[in-house]
Design an enzyme around this catalytic site. Structure first.
Site, mmCIF file in Angstrom:
data_model
loop_
_atom_site.group_PDB
_atom_site.id
_atom_site.type_symbol
_atom_site.label_atom_id
_atom_site.label_comp_id
_atom_site.label_asym_id
_atom_site.label_seq_id
_atom_site.Cartn_x
_atom_site.Cartn_y
_atom_site.Cartn_z
ATOM 1 N N CYS A 128 4.305 -6.303 0.729
ATOM 2 C CA CYS A 128 5.625 -6.844 0.385
ATOM 3 C C CYS A 128 6.651 -6.565 1.490
ATOM 4 C CB CYS A 128 6.053 -6.223 -0.945
ATOM 5 S SG CYS A 128 7.791 -6.327 -1.327
ATOM 6 N N CYS A 139 9.825 -4.748 0.370
ATOM 7 C CA CYS A 139 9.497 -3.344 0.064
ATOM 8 C C CYS A 139 9.599 -2.492 1.330
ATOM 9 C CB CYS A 139 8.094 -3.230 -0.522
ATOM 10 S SG CYS A 139 7.893 -4.089 -2.100
#
Length: 105
Positions: A26, A29
């Protein structure tokens, strides 16, 4: 995570615990990593900050209905007291943690 303590033991403590539910694949993230480091530096011992990889811990992600990553959840005494998905600026995280620390002191 703290050695020898389970996730549920950690989030049941008096100290607020900010959990970053993330995934290694991600992009947003990855953007949270320096933000969480900055937040930790600013809040010090007022809160713990831990990261949970949803791919390695699908049961925890499911239990807290994490549908997208990153999802940040603030726990205190085992209860969810705040949550937000997406990239959250450090100043907002610090404000949320400080408010919680003030309420419970």
């Amino acid at each position: 995570m703290a050695k020898g303590k389970s996730f549920s033991e950690i989030i049941k403590g008096d100290q607020p615990v900010l959990v970053d539910f993330y995934a290694t694949w991600c992009g947003p993230c990855k953007m949270m990593q320096p933000i969480l480091a900055e937040t930790a530096g600013k809040v010090g011992a007022k809160a713990k900050i831990i990261k949970i990889d949803i791919d390695k811990n699908p049961m925890a992600a499911s239990r807290f209905q994490v549908k997208s990553v990153p999802t940040l959840v603030l726990f205190q005494k085992g209860k969810v007291i705040w949550r937000k998905s997406g990239v959250v600026p450090a100043n907002q995280l610090v404000d949320v943690i400080n408010k919680q620390a003030t309420v419970n002191s």
